[in-house]
Design a protein around this motif. Structure first.
Motif, PDB file in Angstrom:
ATOM      1  N   ALA A   1       0.826  -1.207   0.000  1.00 45.32           N
ATOM      2  CA  ALA A   1       0.000   0.000   0.000  1.00 45.32           C
ATOM      3  C   ALA A   1       0.859   1.255   0.000  1.00 45.32           C
ATOM      4  O   ALA A   1       0.540   2.251  -0.673  1.00 45.32           O
ATOM      5  CB  ALA A   1      -0.930  -0.008   1.205  1.00 45.32           C
ATOM      6  N   MET A   2       1.964   1.226   0.740  1.00 45.79           N
ATOM      7  CA  MET A   2       2.860   2.384   0.802  1.00 45.79           C
ATOM      8  C   MET A   2       3.538   2.663  -0.541  1.00 45.79           C
ATOM      9  O   MET A   2       3.965   3.794  -0.798  1.00 45.79           O
ATOM     10  CB  MET A   2       3.926   2.167   1.876  1.00 45.79           C
ATOM     11  CG  MET A   2       3.407   2.232   3.297  1.00 45.79           C
ATOM     12  SD  MET A   2       3.000   3.924   3.773  1.00 45.79           S
ATOM     13  CE  MET A   2       2.761   3.722   5.545  1.00 45.79           C
ATOM     14  N   CYS A   3       3.640   1.648  -1.384  1.00 43.63           N
ATOM     15  CA  CYS A   3       4.180   1.867  -2.731  1.00 43.63           C
ATOM     16  C   CYS A   3       3.193   2.639  -3.602  1.00 43.63           C
ATOM     17  O   CYS A   3       3.586   3.274  -4.586  1.00 43.63           O
ATOM     18  CB  CYS A   3       4.510   0.529  -3.399  1.00 43.63           C
ATOM     19  SG  CYS A   3       5.878  -0.377  -2.644  1.00 43.63           S
ATOM     20  N   LEU A   4       1.925   2.584  -3.253  1.00 45.75           N
ATOM     21  CA  LEU A   4       0.877   3.260  -4.010  1.00 45.75           C
ATOM     22  C   LEU A   4       0.684   4.704  -3.574  1.00 45.75           C
ATOM     23  O   LEU A   4       0.546   5.605  -4.394  1.00 45.75           O
ATOM     24  CB  LEU A   4      -0.446   2.525  -3.817  1.00 45.75           C
ATOM     25  CG  LEU A   4      -0.863   1.452  -4.806  1.00 45.75           C
ATOM     26  CD1 LEU A   4      -2.075   0.710  -4.265  1.00 45.75           C
ATOM     27  CD2 LEU A   4      -1.171   2.038  -6.171  1.00 45.75           C
ATOM     28  N   GLY A   5       0.595   4.910  -2.255  1.00 45.27           N
ATOM     29  CA  GLY A   5       0.278   6.244  -1.747  1.00 45.27           C
ATOM     30  C   GLY A   5       0.183   6.222  -0.242  1.00 45.27           C
ATOM     31  O   GLY A   5       0.984   5.570   0.425  1.00 45.27           O
ATOM     32  N   GLU A   6      -0.823   6.914   0.312  1.00 40.30           N
ATOM     33  CA  GLU A   6      -0.976   7.062   1.751  1.00 40.30           C
ATOM     34  C   GLU A   6      -2.102   6.173   2.261  1.00 40.30           C
ATOM     35  O   GLU A   6      -3.225   6.229   1.766  1.00 40.30           O
ATOM     36  CB  GLU A   6      -1.289   8.522   2.101  1.00 40.30           C
ATOM     37  CG  GLU A   6      -0.192   9.504   1.711  1.00 40.30           C
ATOM     38  CD  GLU A   6       1.087   9.282   2.494  1.00 40.30           C
ATOM     39  OE1 GLU A   6       1.004   8.850   3.659  1.00 40.30           O
ATOM     40  OE2 GLU A   6       2.165   9.547   1.932  1.00 40.30           O
ATOM     41  N   LEU A   7      -1.788   5.349   3.245  1.00 35.91           N
ATOM     42  CA  LEU A   7      -2.813   4.547   3.909  1.00 35.91           C
ATOM     43  C   LEU A   7      -3.818   5.469   4.597  1.00 35.91           C
ATOM     44  O   LEU A   7      -3.429   6.431   5.274  1.00 35.91           O
ATOM     45  CB  LEU A   7      -2.184   3.646   4.962  1.00 35.91           C
ATOM     46  CG  LEU A   7      -1.510   2.360   4.490  1.00 35.91           C
ATOM     47  CD1 LEU A   7      -0.642   1.793   5.592  1.00 35.91           C
ATOM     48  CD2 LEU A   7      -2.561   1.353   4.087  1.00 35.91           C
ATOM     49  N   ILE A   8      -5.100   5.164   4.442  1.00 30.68           N
ATOM     50  CA  ILE A   8      -6.144   5.918   5.135  1.00 30.68           C
ATOM     51  C   ILE A   8      -7.174   4.947   5.696  1.00 30.68           C
ATOM     52  O   ILE A   8      -7.250   3.785   5.294  1.00 30.68           O
ATOM     53  CB  ILE A   8      -6.858   6.932   4.219  1.00 30.68           C
ATOM     54  CG1 ILE A   8      -7.521   6.211   3.043  1.00 30.68           C
ATOM     55  CG2 ILE A   8      -5.914   8.019   3.756  1.00 30.68           C
ATOM     56  CD1 ILE A   8      -8.683   6.950   2.456  1.00 30.68           C
ATOM     57  N   ALA A   9      -7.959   5.439   6.636  1.00 32.10           N
ATOM     58  CA  ALA A   9      -9.109   4.704   7.146  1.00 32.10           C
ATOM     59  C   ALA A   9     -10.123   5.727   7.642  1.00 32.10           C
ATOM     60  O   ALA A   9      -9.857   6.937   7.643  1.00 32.10           O
ATOM     61  CB  ALA A   9      -8.699   3.748   8.266  1.00 32.10           C
ATOM     62  N   TYR A  10     -11.292   5.239   8.079  1.00 33.29           N
ATOM     63  CA  TYR A  10     -12.387   6.109   8.495  1.00 33.29           C
ATOM     64  C   TYR A  10     -12.773   5.751   9.930  1.00 33.29           C
ATOM     65  O   TYR A  10     -12.996   4.574  10.240  1.00 33.29           O
ATOM     66  CB  TYR A  10     -13.593   5.933   7.558  1.00 33.29           C
ATOM     67  CG  TYR A  10     -13.235   6.222   6.121  1.00 33.29           C
ATOM     68  CD1 TYR A  10     -13.410   7.486   5.579  1.00 33.29           C
ATOM     69  CD2 TYR A  10     -12.675   5.232   5.318  1.00 33.29           C
ATOM     70  CE1 TYR A  10     -13.050   7.764   4.269  1.00 33.29           C
ATOM     71  CE2 TYR A  10     -12.308   5.492   4.007  1.00 33.29           C
ATOM     72  CZ  TYR A  10     -12.495   6.757   3.482  1.00 33.29           C
ATOM     73  OH  TYR A  10     -12.129   7.017   2.186  1.00 33.29           O
ATOM     74  N   GLN A  11     -12.831   6.763  10.775  1.00 30.29           N
ATOM     75  CA  GLN A  11     -13.125   6.520  12.179  1.00 30.29           C
ATOM     76  C   GLN A  11     -14.434   5.776  12.354  1.00 30.29           C
ATOM     77  O   GLN A  11     -14.590   4.960  13.269  1.00 30.29           O
ATOM     78  CB  GLN A  11     -13.170   7.853  12.939  1.00 30.29           C
ATOM     79  CG  GLN A  11     -13.291   7.679  14.441  1.00 30.29           C
ATOM     80  CD  GLN A  11     -12.132   6.883  15.037  1.00 30.29           C
ATOM     81  OE1 GLN A  11     -10.983   7.194  14.793  1.00 30.29           O
ATOM     82  NE2 GLN A  11     -12.440   5.852  15.806  1.00 30.29           N
ATOM     83  N   ASN A  12     -15.404   6.027  11.483  1.00 30.13           N
ATOM     84  CA  ASN A  12     -16.721   5.409  11.608  1.00 30.13           C
ATOM     85  C   ASN A  12     -16.807   4.038  10.945  1.00 30.13           C
ATOM     86  O   ASN A  12     -17.878   3.442  10.915  1.00 30.13           O
ATOM     87  CB  ASN A  12     -17.791   6.321  10.994  1.00 30.13           C
ATOM     88  CG  ASN A  12     -17.946   7.609  11.771  1.00 30.13           C
ATOM     89  OD1 ASN A  12     -17.276   8.588  11.480  1.00 30.13           O
ATOM     90  ND2 ASN A  12     -18.799   7.600  12.783  1.00 30.13           N
TER      91      ASN A  12
END
Length: 328
Positions: free
Chosen positions: A114-125
């Motif tokens: 995933a780090m090779c692609l871009g920035e890891l994200i998630a959603y608090q909800n």
């Protein structure tokens, strides 16, 4: 902009790691797994993941870079032969909202890619903001239109209702279902678009659609999204639709959405993910869903890891706290 009709064949978007490449990636993932504090969402651990991403085998990184530039006709990049040892895996989780908080080998592998692609994200909800989530069947949720279900999952853009939806969705298979019948379905807009008449495209480009946010997001004040289904370049647009949660607001929109659904279904691609397969979906040009399967709840059911990626972290800066990867 590249003409999508000249995109490479599907085989060019499937990279099977050699034995030495698999071992190289596994060694980096094991190093990351042992990095204190060994927690996936921890800032120090993520910094180490970012640095170790440079050690991902060159051929995989080159394929990811090509995919970023041009997602092909299908909008899917498949990496195979990642290290997944059935003997090392615990039983498939069975609880609602299951996530990976501790840095296991598969979770570390997924984070590096995933780090090779871009920035890891998630959603608090969504699953408490975990960056690596489990997609597993949950007893009693068989018919739900969610990652906990085992019935047919309608084609959708991931988090179509959200202004900061993912650019990419990563799905890594640890186990397939017992009958090896569960299929990742994708609906590639680039294949479907030439078969959608211009007047229908014109309707799909207008804000005549509404996508409902799920209850977990509505509880914290999220609004239903009024939007166009197609946006961006005329000949190579982006798509935002969820055929379970998106509602057309008038008769012309209803008819246009029906045509779109029909053409995406006609262009649908099938991927049977097996242990060690990781599918990267471009969430901007391809919708996805899942075929039905029959879980047994015996610890050996289908088990995927899911991760979301943004190309541009600044896009969601106002919705995050400080350096957090979690969108509130």
């Amino acid at each position: 902009m590249r003409d999508p009709s000249t995109a490479e064949s599907r085989s060019d978007y499937h990279v099977v790691l050699s034995g030495p490449e698999r071992d190289e990636l596994s060694a980096s993932a094991r190093e990351l797994m042992r990095t204190p504090p060994g927690l996936v969402n921890d800032g120090k651990w993520l910094t180490a993941a970012e640095q170790l991403a440079a050690t991902v085998p060159l051929r995989a990184r080159q394929a990811i870079r090509r995919f970023q530039r041009d997602p092909g006709l299908d909008g899917v990049l498949l990496l195979s032969n990642l290290w997944v040892d059935p003997e090392e895996l615990p039983p498939t989780p069975t609880q609602q909202g299951s996530v990976e908080r501790e840095a296991t080998l598969p979770a570390a592998t997924q984070a590096l890619i995933a780090m090779c692609l871009g920035e890891l994200i998630a959603y608090q909800n969504e699953k408490g903001g975990a960056l690596v989530q489990n997609v597993v069947p949950v007893q009693g949720q068989e018919e739900s239109q969610s990652n906990a279900g085992s019935a047919v999952l309608a084609m959708h853009t991931e988090n179509a209702f959200h202004p900061h939806r993912p650019d990419y969705v990563l799905l890594m298979c640890l186990r397939n279902d017992h009958e090896d019948r569960a299929v990742l379905l994708t609906g590639p807009l680039r294949r479907a678009l030439p078969h959608i008449p211009a007047p229908v495209r014109a309707v799909l480009r207008q804000e005549r659609f509404e996508t409902k946010a799920p209850p977990s997001f509505l509880a914290s004040g999220a609004k239903d999204l009024h939007h166009a289904v197609l946006t961006g370049a005329r000949e190579d647009p982006d798509i935002v639709v969820d055929f379970h949660a998106t509602r057309p607001l008038d008769e012309a929109a209803r008819e246009a959405m029906g045509v779109l659904r029909q053409q995406l279904a006609a262009a649908a691609q099938e991927f049977v993910l097996r242990p060690g397969d990781l599918a990267i979906l471009d969430n901007r040009v391809t919708v996805h869903g899942r075929s039905e399967f029959v879980p047994r709840y015996d610890g050996r059911d289908r088990w995927l890891h899911r991760t979301f990626v943004h190309l541009d972290a600044r896009r969601s800066l106002g919705a995050r706290s400080g350096d957090s990867q979690i969108i509130a």
